[in-house]
Scaffold this active site. Structure first.
Site, mmCIF file in Angstrom:
data_model
loop_
_atom_site.group_PDB
_atom_site.id
_atom_site.type_symbol
_atom_site.label_atom_id
_atom_site.label_comp_id
_atom_site.label_asym_id
_atom_site.label_seq_id
_atom_site.Cartn_x
_atom_site.Cartn_y
_atom_site.Cartn_z
ATOM 1 N N LYS A 1 7.115 -3.494 6.428
ATOM 2 C CA LYS A 1 8.226 -2.661 5.941
ATOM 3 C C LYS A 1 7.743 -1.248 5.610
ATOM 4 C CE LYS A 1 9.672 -2.837 1.450
ATOM 5 N NZ LYS A 1 9.728 -1.474 0.912
ATOM 6 N N ASN A 2 6.635 -1.176 4.893
ATOM 7 C CA ASN A 2 6.194 0.138 4.422
ATOM 8 C C ASN A 2 5.563 0.986 5.522
ATOM 9 O OD1 ASN A 2 7.160 -0.537 1.966
ATOM 10 N ND2 ASN A 2 5.170 -0.751 0.940
ATOM 11 N N ARG B 1 14.633 4.221 -1.812
ATOM 12 C CA ARG B 1 13.838 5.370 -2.204
ATOM 13 C C ARG B 1 13.103 6.014 -1.017
ATOM 14 N NH1 ARG B 1 10.987 7.627 -6.329
ATOM 15 N NH2 ARG B 1 8.909 8.157 -5.625
ATOM 16 N N CYS C 1 13.930 0.727 -6.158
ATOM 17 C CA CYS C 1 13.602 -0.309 -7.139
ATOM 18 C C CYS C 1 13.571 0.253 -8.548
ATOM 19 C CB CYS C 1 12.232 -0.894 -6.837
ATOM 20 S SG CYS C 1 12.190 -1.946 -5.402
ATOM 21 N N ARG D 1 9.580 6.885 -11.277
ATOM 22 C CA ARG D 1 9.289 7.184 -9.869
ATOM 23 C C ARG D 1 9.788 8.566 -9.424
ATOM 24 N NH1 ARG D 1 9.933 1.877 -6.158
ATOM 25 N NH2 ARG D 1 8.334 2.888 -4.963
ATOM 26 N N PRO D 2 9.200 9.622 -9.958
ATOM 27 C CA PRO D 2 9.626 10.960 -9.544
ATOM 28 C C PRO D 2 9.145 11.314 -8.128
ATOM 29 C CG PRO D 2 7.748 11.101 -11.033
ATOM 30 C CD PRO D 2 8.099 9.642 -10.919
ATOM 31 N N VAL D 3 9.622 12.448 -7.600
ATOM 32 C CA VAL D 3 9.148 12.920 -6.292
ATOM 33 C C VAL D 3 8.516 14.309 -6.421
ATOM 34 C CG1 VAL D 3 10.653 11.537 -4.804
ATOM 35 C CG2 VAL D 3 11.496 13.698 -5.728
ATOM 36 N N ASP D 4 8.058 14.615 -7.640
ATOM 37 C CA ASP D 4 7.515 15.949 -7.880
ATOM 38 C C ASP D 4 6.337 16.292 -6.962
ATOM 39 O OD1 ASP D 4 6.335 13.833 -9.430
ATOM 40 O OD2 ASP D 4 5.126 15.326 -10.479
ATOM 41 N N ASP E 1 2.236 -4.165 -5.110
ATOM 42 C CA ASP E 1 3.315 -4.945 -4.508
ATOM 43 C C ASP E 1 3.014 -6.453 -4.489
ATOM 44 O OD1 ASP E 1 4.824 -2.711 -4.147
ATOM 45 O OD2 ASP E 1 4.479 -2.525 -2.002
ATOM 46 N N ILE F 1 -0.223 1.173 -11.499
ATOM 47 C CA ILE F 1 0.445 2.125 -10.586
ATOM 48 C C ILE F 1 1.814 2.536 -11.125
ATOM 49 C CG2 ILE F 1 1.231 2.529 -8.214
ATOM 50 C CD1 ILE F 1 -1.744 1.971 -8.313
ATOM 51 N N ARG G 1 16.038 -6.674 1.347
ATOM 52 C CA ARG G 1 15.475 -5.352 1.643
ATOM 53 C C ARG G 1 14.079 -5.477 2.251
ATOM 54 N NH1 ARG G 1 14.769 -1.662 -3.071
ATOM 55 N NH2 ARG G 1 13.770 -0.614 -1.349
HETATM 56 C C1 UD1 Z 1 5.047 3.079 -1.836
HETATM 57 C C2 UD1 Z 1 5.540 1.756 -1.307
HETATM 58 C C3 UD1 Z 1 5.715 0.769 -2.453
HETATM 59 C C4 UD1 Z 1 4.421 0.627 -3.227
HETATM 60 C C5 UD1 Z 1 3.895 1.996 -3.642
HETATM 61 C C6 UD1 Z 1 2.503 1.922 -4.264
HETATM 62 C C7 UD1 Z 1 6.825 2.403 0.625
HETATM 63 C C8 UD1 Z 1 8.158 2.522 1.271
HETATM 64 N N1 UD1 Z 1 6.820 1.980 -0.642
HETATM 65 O O1 UD1 Z 1 6.024 3.580 -2.732
HETATM 66 O O2 UD1 Z 1 6.086 -0.495 -1.884
HETATM 67 O O3 UD1 Z 1 4.651 -0.134 -4.397
HETATM 68 O O4 UD1 Z 1 3.799 2.871 -2.511
HETATM 69 O O5 UD1 Z 1 1.612 1.315 -3.405
HETATM 70 O O6 UD1 Z 1 5.810 2.644 1.248
HETATM 71 N N2 UD1 Z 1 4.500 9.436 -8.331
HETATM 72 C C9 UD1 Z 1 4.739 10.570 -9.051
HETATM 73 N N3 UD1 Z 1 5.263 11.651 -8.399
HETATM 74 C C10 UD1 Z 1 5.545 11.620 -7.067
HETATM 75 C C11 UD1 Z 1 5.288 10.454 -6.341
HETATM 76 C C12 UD1 Z 1 4.764 9.366 -6.996
HETATM 77 O O7 UD1 Z 1 4.497 10.636 -10.258
HETATM 78 O O8 UD1 Z 1 6.010 12.634 -6.529
HETATM 79 C C13 UD1 Z 1 3.952 8.250 -9.030
HETATM 80 C C14 UD1 Z 1 4.906 7.062 -9.004
HETATM 81 O O9 UD1 Z 1 5.852 7.143 -10.047
HETATM 82 C C15 UD1 Z 1 3.949 5.916 -9.169
HETATM 83 C C16 UD1 Z 1 2.704 6.384 -8.403
HETATM 84 O O10 UD1 Z 1 2.824 7.803 -8.295
HETATM 85 O O11 UD1 Z 1 3.619 5.757 -10.528
HETATM 86 C C17 UD1 Z 1 2.558 5.815 -7.014
HETATM 87 O O12 UD1 Z 1 3.775 5.975 -6.313
HETATM 88 P P1 UD1 Z 1 3.834 6.132 -4.732
HETATM 89 O O13 UD1 Z 1 2.509 5.763 -4.149
HETATM 90 O O14 UD1 Z 1 4.387 7.460 -4.409
HETATM 91 O O15 UD1 Z 1 4.885 5.019 -4.341
HETATM 92 P P2 UD1 Z 1 5.983 5.097 -3.206
HETATM 93 O O16 UD1 Z 1 5.515 5.946 -2.078
HETATM 94 O O17 UD1 Z 1 7.300 5.372 -3.814
#
Ligand code: UD1
Length: 431
Positions: free
Chosen positions: A22-23, A101, A125, A130-133, A315, A337, A408
Site C-alpha cells: 500500500k505504502n 492522508r 488515521c 501528523r502535520p505536513v510542515d 505500522d 514515531i 483501506r
Molecule cells: C508513512 C506511512 C505510514 C507510516 C509512516 C511512518 C504511507 C502512505 N504512510 O506515513 O503507514 O506509519 O510513514 O513509517 O506511506 N511529521 C511532521 N511533519 C511533517 C511530516 C511528518 O512532524 O511534515 C511527523 C509525523 O507527525 C510523525 C513522523 O513525522 O510523527 C513520521 O511521519 P511520516 O514518516 O511523515 O509518516 P507518513 O508519511 O504520514
C-alpha cells in the site's frame, strides 16, 4: 457499516499470498503526474486507499485504466495504467484528501510539473496531529510560494523549482517522497539530508530512475537528485507489502498456528522477524516464501521500540501488542514515531489484556493465559487489525466495529484468514 465477527481460539494453518505494498503504490500513482507518458504499475493491491488515490488523480485529469487479474484470488495484483498528458485541474479537494492522508503526495508532482497546486490539508488515521510542515518547508526552500488558505495548501512557483540542500529535522516518509518527486523535475541538484530509507521510498526512487530521473543515494539517508527536463513512461512492479506479511506472521504466532507467506523472505522483514524469533516463533524460508510457525512452545514477552526503517516499523506496533497480551512474561512496547498511537490499548484491556501505559508512548504488557472475546471498536488501520488478531486468539466471540479502516489497507483480509481455518466473517451492520 460492516463489522467483523470472529470466533477465536482456532490455530491458523495454511498459505497466504501477500499483496503489493500500500505504502509503495500510493506515491507511485502520484508519480504518474510527473510525465505525460503512460506509467503502468503492476502488483497493485485491491484497497480503498488505491481507489481513493485513483479518484483523486482522475479528477486532476489523469486517464486511468485498471486491469483486474483473474481469478480474483490470484497471487499477482492488478495492473493500473496512468497517463497524465491532459491535466486540467491542480486542486486536490477536501472531500477526497480527508479520506486519505497520502493524498498530499500529489503536491510535489503538481507544483514541479505545472507550477501550481492547491491541496486540502490532509486527514487520515487518527494517530496524532501528523502535520505536513516538513513537506511545505522543503518546497519553500526549493522556491515555491506556499500559503494556507481556507484549509488548503496553495503552492506556486514561477518557472521551475530550484534544487537546493534540504535538511529534514525529523525523518518523514511522506516529506521525503514529496520532495523527491518535486526534485526530479527541478532545476539543478537537490540534496535531501536525513531522508527516510523505508523500502517504499526506495521503490518510488527506483521507479523514478527508470522513468529517467537522476537520483543517487537511494536507500541511504542522503539522496541527491539532479533535476531533468522531463520524465518518460515505464512499467513498474510494486514491492510486496512487508506490513501485510508481518501482520499474517503475527496471526500465525498469536493463534499458535503455522502459515506460509507467499512473499520473499527478504531483508525488508528483518526487524519484525528478528523480534518474532526472540519471542520463540520459528521462521524458515521455503521455495515460494516463508513459513511462520508457533505450534511448538510458548511465546515469550520481548520489549520492542518503533523506529524509522531499518528499525521496527510503527505500522506493526499494534499487532505486536496483541501478540504480547498472551505471551509469557512482560513486554515493554514503546512508540517513538507517532504520538497517540496506543489507542488500541483500551480495547485490548476490554478483552482481558493487562496493559499499563507510561507517559503516553510506552505500554507495559503483562501476558495473560487467554483473552476473552468482546465487542471492540477500531480507531485506525493498524489498530483495527490488532483487534482482529486479538479476536483470533481470544475465547469466544469478538465483534470488530468500524472496519472501513481495514478496507483501506488489507486486501481480502477475511478471505485470507478464513482460508487458514479462522472462524471469521464480515457482517453487515443491520444484522
Ligand atoms: C508513512 C506511512 C505510514 C507510516 C509512516 C511512518 C504511507 C502512505 N504512510 O506515513 O503507514 O506509519 O510513514 O513509517 O506511506 N511529521 C511532521 N511533519 C511533517 C511530516 C511528518 O512532524 O511534515 C511527523 C509525523 O507527525 C510523525 C513522523 O513525522 O510523527 C513520521 O511521519 P511520516 O514518516 O511523515 O509518516 P507518513 O508519511 O504520514
Amino acid at each position: 457499516m460492516d463489522k467483523i465477527r470472529i470466533l477465536g481460539g482456532v490455530p491458523l494453518h495454511g498459505i497466504i499470498p501477500i499483496a503489493g505494498a500500500k505504502n509503495a503504490v500510493l506515491p507511485l500513482m502520484a508519480a504518474s503526474l510527473l510525465t505525460e507518458e503512460t506509467l503502468t504499475l503492476s502488483n497493485v493491491p485491491r484497497l480503498m486507499d488505491v481507489t481513493t488515490m485513483a479518484n483523486l488523480l482522475i479528477q486532476h485529469g489523469v486517464e486511468l485504466s485498471m486491469k483486474r487479474k483473474t481469478p480474483a484470488d490470484s497471487y499477482d495484483g492488478d495492473i493500473i495504467e496512468l497517463c497524465s498528458r491532459s491535466i486540467n485541474n491542480t486542486t486536490a479537494p477536501y472531500k477526497l484528501v480527508r479520506l486519505m492522508r497520502a493524498s498530499v503526495l500529489v503536491l510535489g508532482p503538481l507544483v514541479t510539473r505545472f507550477g501550481q497546486a492547491r491541496v486540502s490539508l490532509p486527514g487520515g488515521c487518527a494517530i496524532g496531529t501528523r502535520p505536513v510542515d516538513l513537506h511545505l518547508k522543503g518546497l519553500e526552500q526549493m522556491g515555491a510560494r506556499i500559503q494556507l488558505n481556507g484549509g488548503y495548501i496553495e503552492a506556486s512557483v514561477r518557472g521551475r523549482l530550484k534544487g537546493t540542500k534540504i535538511v529534514l529535522p525529523q525523518i518523514s516518509v511522506g516529506a521525503t517522497e514529496n520532495l523527491l518527486m518535486a526534485a526530479v523535475l527541478a532545476e539543478g541538484e537537490t540534496v535531501l539530508i536525513n531522508a527516510a530509507r523505508e523500502p517504499e521510498v526506495c521503490d518510488l526512487a527506483h521507479c523514478l530512475t527508470v522513468m529517467g530521473a537522476k537520483i543517487s543515494g537511494i536507500g541511504t539517508d542522503v539522496m541527491s537528485i539532479n533535476g531533468v527536463n522531463h520524465l518518460y513512461g515505464t512499467s513498474y512492479d510494486i514491492i510486496f507489502d512487508r506490513i501485510e506479511a508481518g501482520t499474517y506472521a503475527i496471526a500465525a504466532a498469536i493463534t499458535r498456528g503455522e502459515i506460509e507467506l507467499l512473499c520473499p523472505c527478504s531483508p525488508l522483514m528483518r526487524a519484525v522477524f528478528t523480534f518474532l524469533k526472540k519471542c520463540g516463533v520459528q521462521i524458515v524460508s521455503t521455495e515460494r516464501g516463508v513459513k511462520i510457525s508457533a505450534v511448538h512452545g510458548d511465546i515469550m514477552g520481548i520489549d520492542v521500540m518503533t523506529e524509522p526503517y531499518p528499525g521496527f516499523p510503527t505500522d506493526m506496533q499494534a499487532q505486536v501488542m496483541a501478540l504480547m497480551t498472551t505471551a509469557r512474561g512482560v513486554a515493554m512496547i514503546t512508540e517513538t514515531i507517532f504520538e497517540n498511537r496506543l489507542m488500541h490499548v483500551q480495547e485490548l484491556i476490554r478483552m482481558g489484556a493487562q496493559i499499563d501505559i507510561h507517559r503516553t508512548s510506552s505500554a507495559i504488557v503483562r501476558g495473560v493465559p487467554k483473552l476473552s472475546g468482546a465487542p471492540v471498536m477500531a480507531t485506525d488501520l493498524r489498530a483495527s487489525v490488532c483487534l482482529v488478531l486479538a479476536g483470533l486468539s481470544a475465547k469466544g466471540e469478538t465483534i470488530v466495529d468500524r472496519i472501513y479502516h481495514l478496507d483501506r489497507g488489507y486486501e481480502r483480509l477475511v478471505e485470507k484468514m478464513a482460508a487458514c481455518g479462522a472462524r471469521i466473517e464480515r457482517i453487515s451492520a443491520e444484522l
